[in-house]
Design an enzyme around this catalytic site. Structure first.
Site, PDB file in Angstrom:
ATOM      1  N   GLU A 234      58.525  49.367   2.189  1.00 41.22           N
ATOM      2  CA  GLU A 234      57.734  49.550   3.411  1.00 41.22           C
ATOM      3  C   GLU A 234      58.749  49.764   4.530  1.00 41.22           C
ATOM      4  O   GLU A 234      59.345  48.812   5.030  1.00 41.22           O
ATOM      5  CB  GLU A 234      56.884  48.306   3.702  1.00 41.22           C
ATOM      6  CG  GLU A 234      55.942  47.892   2.586  1.00 41.22           C
ATOM      7  CD  GLU A 234      54.794  48.869   2.371  1.00 41.22           C
ATOM      8  OE1 GLU A 234      54.587  49.751   3.224  1.00 41.22           O
ATOM      9  OE2 GLU A 234      54.109  48.753   1.348  1.00 41.22           O
TER      10      GLU A 234
ATOM     11  N   CYS B  58      56.191  49.077  13.153  1.00 41.83           N
ATOM     12  CA  CYS B  58      56.537  50.259  12.347  1.00 41.83           C
ATOM     13  C   CYS B  58      55.493  51.351  12.516  1.00 41.83           C
ATOM     14  O   CYS B  58      55.804  52.526  12.368  1.00 41.83           O
ATOM     15  CB  CYS B  58      56.698  49.877  10.883  1.00 41.83           C
ATOM     16  SG  CYS B  58      55.349  48.860  10.300  1.00 41.83           S
TER      17      CYS B  58
END
Ligand code: NAD
Length: 519
Positions: free
Chosen positions: A232, A266
């Protein structure tokens, strides 16, 4: 042994030191994980689910003290700690409590006619020990969301928080206070060298959240032992705003999504593409909203007021990346409409709106991970899609339009892992939806069914009866069998299919249904 010094990013105050784990600790942790894992595997999924609910109960009851710790180490606001960390962890637990037993239940699979008489099943088994490595922007979520999913799937977990926000003792306190199964999730402190050492312990899976740069290193180290990894990684999310939107709403949503957690998310909006007819109006609205945000200041001591919209950034090195990208962009022709410089001697960076940014600039291309919103113009739907996809990253995106058919068409054309329509980052709020990216944003999915299955050995079972039947594909191979399989192939796979008639004439099956039923 090396120690990590942890400071409050808002006040600069020294908080504590934490010892980095040495070889002995790392080895002992993995020994304990492997010792406890069979006990976890022996529990039913419902029993594991009851275990994770204890964490939720503890978070609800002790939230203010936990928020104090999160705020002190990250610099985020109390509201962000509450809504993006505790609320999200509890939301995930609430969903998986009911969903996990169903997702991980044995599944029947259809069995093709050629395998008549057999049954097919899929069963989900634990992998063993899962290593979870996390960054510093959402330290509670990045521990508990993947770790609890791995635990639900029957694994023991070793968790390494970021060296920037180790939250020394907090995870342990939560698990101990909640009465959570001892050793099922263990915490190991340290930086990337400790992370590398943990990988050398050969966990059965690595769930890594962090930068694309470190993701490559983790994957390379994992490759040596063929350890499966889920990555991720970073993002450069685009928001595409069409001219038919409610400008004020879209501007509010995008300003929030660019500056939440001081832009250190993010899936923060890092590129905003606005259709030409409303470009000026949208930019003006975004600047006005950004300027009205109540940003904490370096001078505020003690507890931040609950009404504060934006806290400080978390790490000096991240502020420097923001400053460098902005300075280069301005030198190349970009214009800062608000914000643009940190409060002196602090990690406070104001909400910054920039125009005239191009995707050749680092600010338009590389991850910024700070409170900067570049707004750019587009003319056509095709151009907007091309601009959004012109990125090394592919994590999230959003499309804003009153025309939902168009919004969905555009959403489907974007090369990313998740898209919200008339919102941003919202797929993350639903634990039933998968989460992850493509391209340099990594791969693999967690949350939803995919989260639990990703932490499982998805095992296929084919069950046949014990009888005296010798299967036709076993030895001996004969010309008759060869001819039979050739005819079977013709019958099953040549279109139009004539296999019903063939089977009736060639094989001793009398149990087939009518032609209509089985064709
Ligand atoms: P980072 O990559 O520097 O560090 C992340 C973690 O990995 C830390 O715990 C670090 O100690 C460890 N680490 C670093 N190199 C390692 C190595 N070679 N071997 C083992 N462990 C190693 O990232 P960061 O600065 O902590 O976090 C910011 C990054 O995380 C941003 O790029 C952000 O986009 C990304 N992020 C991604 C997601 C997502 O879900 N996709 C979520 C949050 C943050």
């Amino acid at each position: 042994m090396a120690t990590l010094a942890v400071h409050n990013p808002r006040t600069g105050q020294f908080l504590y030191e934490v010892e980095e784990a040495g070889d002995e600790t790392v080895t002992a942790v993995f020994q304990r994980a492997r010792a406890v894992q069979p006990q976890i595997a022996a529990m039913s999924v419902a029993e594991r689910a009851r275990e994770i609910v204890k964490i939720s109960d503890y978070l609800v009851a002790h939230r203010e003290a936990i928020i104090d710790r999160l705020v002190a180490e990250t610099g985020k606001t109390r509201f962000e700690a509450l809504s993006n960390e505790l609320f999200e962890v509890c939301g995930g637990i609430d969903y998986f409590r009911d969903a996990a037993p169903k997702i991980l239940a044995d599944r029947k699979a259809p069995t093709p006619l050629v395998l008549l008489g057999k049954k097919s099943k899929i069963v989900f088994e634990p992998l063993g020990t899962v290593l979870v490595i996390a960054p510093w922007n959402y330290p509670l979520v990045q521990c508990f969301t993947p770790s609890l999913q791995a635990f639900l799937a029957g694994n023991a977990v070793v968790f390494k928080p970021s060296e920037v926000t180790p939250l020394r003792g907090l995870y342990e306190e939560i698990m101990r206070g909640a009465g959570f199964m001892p050793d099922a999730i263990q915490i190991v402190y340290g930086g990337k060298e400790v992370g590398a050492r943990l990988i050398q312990q050969r966990p059965d899976k690595i769930h890594f959240t962090g930068s694309s740069r470190a993701g490559r290193q983790v994957m390379a180290a994992a490759a040596e032992h063929l350890i499966p990894v889920e990555l991720e990684l970073g993002g450069k999310d685009a928001a595409i705003v069409f001219a038919d939107v409610e400008v004020e709403k879209a501007a509010n949503g995008i300003v929030w999504a660019a500056f939440t957690n001081a832009g250190q998310a993010c899936t923060a909006v890092e590129r905003c593409f606005v259709e030409e007819p409303i470009y000026e109006e949208f930019v003006a609205a975004a600047v006005k909203i950004a300027q009205n945000l109540r940003v904490a200041t370096a001078k505020q001591d003690g507890r931040l007021p609950d009404t504060c919209d934006m806290g400080s950034m978390t790490a000096e090195f991240q502020v420097q990346i923001v400053e460098k990208q902005l300075a280069e962009a301005v030198a190349a022709g970009a214009n800062v409409l608000c914000g643009g410089a940190r409060q002196p001697d602090s990690l406070f960076f104001p909400p910054t709106v920039v125009v005239d940014v191009t995707q050749e600039m680092a600010l338009g291309r590389e991850e910024t991970f700070g409170p900067v919103l570049p707004i750019m113009k587009f003319q056509t739907e095709a151009e907007a899609i091309a601009l959004a996809n012109d990125s090394p990253y592919g994590l999230g995106a959003s499309v804003w339009s009153a025309d939902l058919a168009r919004a969905e068409r555009v959403a489907r054309a974007l090369k990313v892992g998740n898209v919200a329509i008339n919102n941003h980052m919202l797929t993350e709020a639903n634990p039933a939806l998968p989460y992850g990216g493509v391209k340099a944003s990594g791969y693999g999915r967690y949350k939803g069914d995919w989260g639990l299955l990703g932490f499982s050995n998805v095992k296929a079972l084919m069950i046949g009866g014990d009888n005296d039947h010798i299967e036709s594909h076993w030895y001996p191979f004969t010309p008759t069998k060869y001819a039979l399989f050739g005819r079977l192939m013709e019958a099953f796979f040549r279109r139009p299919r004539a296999w019903v008639g063939f089977l009736r004439s060639a094989l001793p099956f009398d149990s087939l249904g009518s032609k209509e039923k089985i064709q």
